[in-house]
Design a protein around this motif. Structure first.
Motif, short mmCIF file in Angstrom:
data_model
loop_
_atom_site.label_atom_id
_atom_site.label_comp_id
_atom_site.label_asym_id
_atom_site.label_seq_id
_atom_site.Cartn_x
_atom_site.Cartn_y
_atom_site.Cartn_z
N MET A 101 0.82 -1.18 0.00
CA MET A 101 0.00 0.00 0.00
C MET A 101 0.87 1.26 0.00
SD MET A 101 -3.24 -1.03 2.44
CE MET A 101 -3.66 0.64 2.69
N LEU A 102 2.00 1.16 0.63
CA LEU A 102 2.90 2.31 0.68
C LEU A 102 3.36 2.69 -0.72
CD1 LEU A 102 4.34 4.34 2.46
CD2 LEU A 102 6.20 2.69 2.72
N VAL A 103 3.62 1.72 -1.56
CA VAL A 103 4.05 1.98 -2.93
C VAL A 103 2.92 2.66 -3.70
CG1 VAL A 103 4.75 0.90 -5.10
CG2 VAL A 103 5.69 0.09 -2.94
N ILE A 104 1.69 2.22 -3.50
CA ILE A 104 0.54 2.83 -4.17
C ILE A 104 0.40 4.28 -3.76
CG2 ILE A 104 -1.97 2.79 -4.40
CD1 ILE A 104 -1.77 -0.27 -3.98
N VAL A 105 0.50 4.54 -2.47
CA VAL A 105 0.39 5.92 -1.97
C VAL A 105 1.51 6.77 -2.55
CG1 VAL A 105 0.52 7.35 0.10
CG2 VAL A 105 -0.81 5.24 0.13
N TRP A 106 2.72 6.24 -2.60
CA TRP A 106 3.84 7.01 -3.14
C TRP A 106 3.58 7.38 -4.60
CZ3 TRP A 106 7.30 6.29 -7.13
CH2 TRP A 106 8.35 7.20 -7.17
N HIS A 107 3.08 6.43 -5.39
CA HIS A 107 2.80 6.71 -6.80
C HIS A 107 1.68 7.75 -6.94
CE1 HIS A 107 5.41 3.99 -9.01
NE2 HIS A 107 5.18 3.09 -8.07
N LEU A 108 0.68 7.66 -6.10
CA LEU A 108 -0.42 8.63 -6.17
C LEU A 108 0.05 10.03 -5.79
CD1 LEU A 108 -3.35 6.56 -4.67
CD2 LEU A 108 -3.13 7.34 -7.03
N LEU A 109 0.92 10.12 -4.80
CA LEU A 109 1.39 11.44 -4.35
C LEU A 109 2.47 12.02 -5.24
CD1 LEU A 109 1.47 10.84 -0.50
CD2 LEU A 109 -0.25 12.08 -1.82
N SER A 110 3.28 11.17 -5.88
CA SER A 110 4.40 11.68 -6.67
C SER A 110 3.99 12.13 -8.07
CB SER A 110 5.49 10.62 -6.77
OG SER A 110 5.03 9.52 -7.52
N ASP A 111 2.88 11.63 -8.58
CA ASP A 111 2.44 11.98 -9.92
C ASP A 111 1.15 12.79 -9.82
OD1 ASP A 111 1.95 12.19 -12.60
OD2 ASP A 111 1.46 10.07 -12.90
N GLU A 112 1.20 14.04 -10.25
CA GLU A 112 0.03 14.91 -10.15
C GLU A 112 -1.10 14.48 -11.09
OE1 GLU A 112 1.24 18.92 -10.73
OE2 GLU A 112 2.67 18.87 -9.07
N GLN A 113 -0.78 13.75 -12.15
CA GLN A 113 -1.79 13.31 -13.11
C GLN A 113 -2.54 12.05 -12.67
OE1 GLN A 113 -2.55 15.08 -15.79
NE2 GLN A 113 -1.05 16.60 -15.16
N SER A 114 -1.99 11.35 -11.68
CA SER A 114 -2.64 10.10 -11.26
C SER A 114 -3.84 10.41 -10.37
CB SER A 114 -1.65 9.21 -10.51
OG SER A 114 -1.26 9.83 -9.31
N ALA A 115 -4.81 9.53 -10.43
CA ALA A 115 -6.01 9.69 -9.62
C ALA A 115 -6.40 8.32 -9.08
CB ALA A 115 -7.14 10.26 -10.47
N PHE A 116 -6.90 8.32 -7.87
CA PHE A 116 -7.33 7.07 -7.24
C PHE A 116 -8.77 6.78 -7.64
CE2 PHE A 116 -9.41 4.89 -3.68
CZ PHE A 116 -8.67 3.72 -3.68
N LEU A 117 -9.01 5.57 -8.07
CA LEU A 117 -10.35 5.15 -8.44
C LEU A 117 -10.73 3.96 -7.58
CD1 LEU A 117 -12.83 5.20 -10.31
CD2 LEU A 117 -11.58 3.70 -11.84
N ASP A 118 -11.69 4.16 -6.68
CA ASP A 118 -12.13 3.09 -5.80
C ASP A 118 -13.09 2.19 -6.58
OD1 ASP A 118 -12.69 1.47 -3.70
OD2 ASP A 118 -13.82 2.95 -2.55
#
Length: 54
Positions: free
Chosen positions: A1-18
């Protein structure tokens, strides 16, 4: 989960989709699941006979 959070926070274009709590339940094929369980029980050396529940 930490890797997912890092990718979401480091890339401004990424968005989380539940996908929702029932995502996996909606995508289960009952016939394939039944066939896989029968195959696994057969591999253990048992004979499988299925009857529909009343």
């Amino acid at each position: 989960m930490l890797v997912i959070v890092w990718h979401l926070l480091s890339d401004e274009q990424s968005a989380f989709l539940d996908l929702g709590a029932d995502h996996f339940a909606r995508h289960i094929n009952p016939d394939m699941k039944k066939r896989n369980h029968i195959r696994q029980i057969d591999a253990l050396g048992y004979i499988v006979t299925l009857t529909a529940a009343a």
